[in-house]
Design a protein around this motif. Sequence first.
Motif, PDB file in Angstrom:
ATOM      1  N   ASN A   1       0.944  -1.295   0.112  1.00  0.00           N
ATOM      2  CA  ASN A   1       0.160   0.090   0.136  1.00  0.00           C
ATOM      3  C   ASN A   1       0.723   1.204  -0.040  1.00  0.00           C
ATOM      4  O   ASN A   1       2.169   1.048   0.479  1.00  0.00           O
ATOM      5  CB  ASN A   1      -0.907  -0.140   1.295  1.00  0.00           C
ATOM      6  N   GLY A   2       0.259   2.369   0.023  1.00  0.00           N
ATOM      7  CA  GLY A   2       0.825   3.696  -0.247  1.00  0.00           C
ATOM      8  C   GLY A   2       1.835   4.012   0.948  1.00  0.00           C
ATOM      9  O   GLY A   2       2.900   4.383   0.635  1.00  0.00           O
ATOM     10  N   SER A   3       1.219   3.665   1.930  1.00  0.00           N
ATOM     11  CA  SER A   3       1.935   4.089   3.342  1.00  0.00           C
ATOM     12  C   SER A   3       3.218   3.266   3.330  1.00  0.00           C
ATOM     13  O   SER A   3       4.250   3.792   3.711  1.00  0.00           O
ATOM     14  CB  SER A   3       0.994   3.585   4.456  1.00  0.00           C
TER      15      SER A   3
ATOM     16  N   ASP B   1       6.135  11.275  -3.356  1.00  0.00           N
ATOM     17  CA  ASP B   1       5.154  10.490  -3.277  1.00  0.00           C
ATOM     18  C   ASP B   1       4.145  10.443  -4.357  1.00  0.00           C
ATOM     19  O   ASP B   1       3.224  11.460  -4.738  1.00  0.00           O
ATOM     20  CB  ASP B   1       4.424  10.687  -1.821  1.00  0.00           C
TER      21      ASP B   1
ATOM     22  N   VAL C   1       1.859   8.309  -4.972  1.00  0.00           N
ATOM     23  CA  VAL C   1       0.625   7.373  -4.823  1.00  0.00           C
ATOM     24  C   VAL C   1      -0.606   7.653  -5.202  1.00  0.00           C
ATOM     25  O   VAL C   1      -1.512   6.863  -5.826  1.00  0.00           O
ATOM     26  CB  VAL C   1       0.709   7.174  -3.337  1.00  0.00           C
ATOM     27  N   MET C   2      -0.859   9.011  -4.907  1.00  0.00           N
ATOM     28  CA  MET C   2      -2.321   9.449  -5.621  1.00  0.00           C
ATOM     29  C   MET C   2      -2.146   9.940  -6.985  1.00  0.00           C
ATOM     30  O   MET C   2      -2.915   9.858  -8.079  1.00  0.00           O
ATOM     31  CB  MET C   2      -2.809  10.606  -4.785  1.00  0.00           C
TER      32      MET C   2
ATOM     33  N   TYR D   1       0.567  14.618   2.557  1.00  0.00           N
ATOM     34  CA  TYR D   1      -0.007  13.423   3.293  1.00  0.00           C
ATOM     35  C   TYR D   1       0.685  12.232   2.545  1.00  0.00           C
ATOM     36  O   TYR D   1       0.843  12.021   1.322  1.00  0.00           O
ATOM     37  CB  TYR D   1      -1.502  13.166   2.962  1.00  0.00           C
ATOM     38  N   HIS D   2       1.390  11.316   3.558  1.00  0.00           N
ATOM     39  CA  HIS D   2       1.992  10.203   2.980  1.00  0.00           C
ATOM     40  C   HIS D   2       1.504   8.835   3.414  1.00  0.00           C
ATOM     41  O   HIS D   2       2.297   7.654   3.344  1.00  0.00           O
ATOM     42  CB  HIS D   2       3.469  10.232   3.327  1.00  0.00           C
TER      43      HIS D   2
ATOM     44  N   LYS E   1      -1.998   3.462  -5.290  1.00  0.00           N
ATOM     45  CA  LYS E   1      -3.221   3.405  -5.808  1.00  0.00           C
ATOM     46  C   LYS E   1      -3.582   2.862  -7.232  1.00  0.00           C
ATOM     47  O   LYS E   1      -4.284   2.109  -7.299  1.00  0.00           O
ATOM     48  CB  LYS E   1      -3.750   5.000  -5.617  1.00  0.00           C
TER      49      LYS E   1
ATOM     50  N   GLU F   1       4.545  15.356  -2.325  1.00  0.00           N
ATOM     51  CA  GLU F   1       3.595  14.947  -3.449  1.00  0.00           C
ATOM     52  C   GLU F   1       3.795  15.815  -4.694  1.00  0.00           C
ATOM     53  O   GLU F   1       3.397  17.160  -4.311  1.00  0.00           O
ATOM     54  CB  GLU F   1       2.198  14.968  -2.873  1.00  0.00           C
TER      55      GLU F   1
HETATM   56  C1  LIG Z   1      -3.308   7.366  -0.438  1.00  0.00           C
HETATM   57  C2  LIG Z   1      -2.067   8.027  -0.208  1.00  0.00           C
HETATM   58  C3  LIG Z   1      -1.089   7.543   0.668  1.00  0.00           C
HETATM   59  C4  LIG Z   1      -1.273   6.171   1.439  1.00  0.00           C
HETATM   60  O1  LIG Z   1      -1.798   4.978   0.511  1.00  0.00           O
HETATM   61  P1  LIG Z   1      -2.492   3.776   1.282  1.00  0.00           P
HETATM   62  O2  LIG Z   1      -2.550   2.817   0.320  1.00  0.00           O
HETATM   63  O3  LIG Z   1      -3.858   4.490   2.053  1.00  0.00           O
HETATM   64  O4  LIG Z   1      -1.525   3.354   2.752  1.00  0.00           O
HETATM   65  C5  LIG Z   1      -0.128   7.810   0.441  1.00  0.00           C
HETATM   66  N1  LIG Z   1       0.524   9.083  -0.121  1.00  0.00           N
HETATM   67  C6  LIG Z   1      -0.637   9.846  -0.868  1.00  0.00           C
HETATM   68  C7  LIG Z   1      -0.072  10.816  -1.778  1.00  0.00           C
HETATM   69  C8  LIG Z   1      -1.768   9.206  -0.863  1.00  0.00           C
HETATM   70  O5  LIG Z   1      -2.743   9.800  -1.584  1.00  0.00           O
END
Ligand SMILES: *Cc1c(COP(=O)(O)O)cnc(C)c1O
Length: 457
Positions: free
Chosen positions: A123-125, A263, A265-266, A157-158, A292, A229
């Motif tokens: 997952n992203g975290s 990051d 992730v999003m 947010y990470h 994600k 981000e």
């Molecule tokens: C959602 C998110 C995370 C965390 O991802 P998870 O899969 O929910 O743990 C980390 N960084 C960003 C920018 C996110 O949007």
Amino acid sequence: MRSSNRSRKSESAAWRARDRKVLWHPFTQHAAWDAEEFPIIERAEGSWLVDLEGRRFLDGVSSMWCTSLGHRHPGITRAIVRQLKKLDHATFLGLSHPPAIELAERLLARAPRGLSRVFYSDNGSTAMEIALKMAIQYWRQTGRPERTKFVALTEGYHGDTVGAMSVGGVDPFLDAYRPLLFPTLRAPTTYSYRCPKASTLEECAAHCIEDLAAILAKHAPEVAGVVMEPGVQGAGGMIVQPPGFVKSVEELCRKHDVFLVLDEVMTGFGRTGTMFACERDGVRPDLMAISKGLTGGFLPLAATLATERIFQGFLGEIRDRRALYHGHTYTGNPIGCAAALAALEAFDKERVLERLPAKVEALQKGLAPLESHPHVGEIRQLGLLAGIEVVKDKTTRESYRYEERTGHRVILEARRRGAILRPLADVIVVMPPLTATIAEIKKLGRIVRDSIRAVLD
Ligand SMILES: *Cc1c(COP(=O)(O)O)cnc(C)c1O
């Protein structure tokens, strides 16, 4: 008809009652949840979620920002089924398998230049935790053990694990856990709507870069990396950055030889209009986290991408104990990798990126009429994501009180009108699947407009 309708309603109510007895939902005040008539989702297709009562909802936040290619995408579904018939799971400790190898090759071919190694997680975290651990350990093993701190942006947010929270900057998510968090240096972010120093996004960004430069000038010898981000901060409230901002951060990182930890992730996988958001500035991160959209939103899979320089810092004799001490049970899960491979293939075959600009424009046009609404403070958009910040007083920019749950009331109204949304406090997030049709995006825009007017007029 009537009775079957009634029985579906009572079936739905029964599931809700069972949920309330045994479940604990994320980011949820359960005292309020118990009074809520939350939908019980039974199935999905494309941009739509369907509940047990047969109600259809547009998935206006891509199921928390991940369902990028639509629900039950046929190619990804087929790939998962095919993979299931061969190999469900095998540990990545001591073994390897084709889906993970092939996915790493494909990811690196698409990723910003300079990234040459893929480390999988779930997952992203965790992808961010791993990036932080790689950075710290690299410096420790290459003669700079004093480089132990990170610089991160406010409102960043990470993720929700302890390391990810430590570099996070959304205070309400962190306050209860402060005693657990490690100290991080904070640089300001491009939240120009509430910037004390500037009125335009560009001026605000210039101040942010000045402040970051000052922080690095003072602290660089103890800094392992700058974490951010790129393009837009998601959970902080869809705070967009002007073009060139990430480039300026990169230049400062190079000047002080600290790592740029992105990051994505999003923002990754097309959300902001390019495959990765950092491509807008032609930036080459040292570490990059993705998750994600990686599997098209089907399965929990994540990866941390690293440069060869960082990877080399972990090589050595067995007795040197320089390995990366990190791994999860499901590292490199083959089904997840197969889904991600199919998602990448769908991106190309369906020309997802090429088709985006018209959709981005449709979203922008759909929300534009809200600009003049007396309680809409600012609309921020980058690619196929938008955040609408609603305010109590448009002139003073005063926010609503937290207890009023204004954003929440707007999304409940949207639900009645056929769309699933999820607010970030008083920022209404709109993030449809990249595969949503123009007609669906127009419909979503209409529901958002009508819901905001119905609640706030
Ligand atoms: C959602 C998110 C995370 C965390 O991802 P998870 O899969 O929910 O743990 C980390 N960084 C960003 C920018 C996110 O949007």
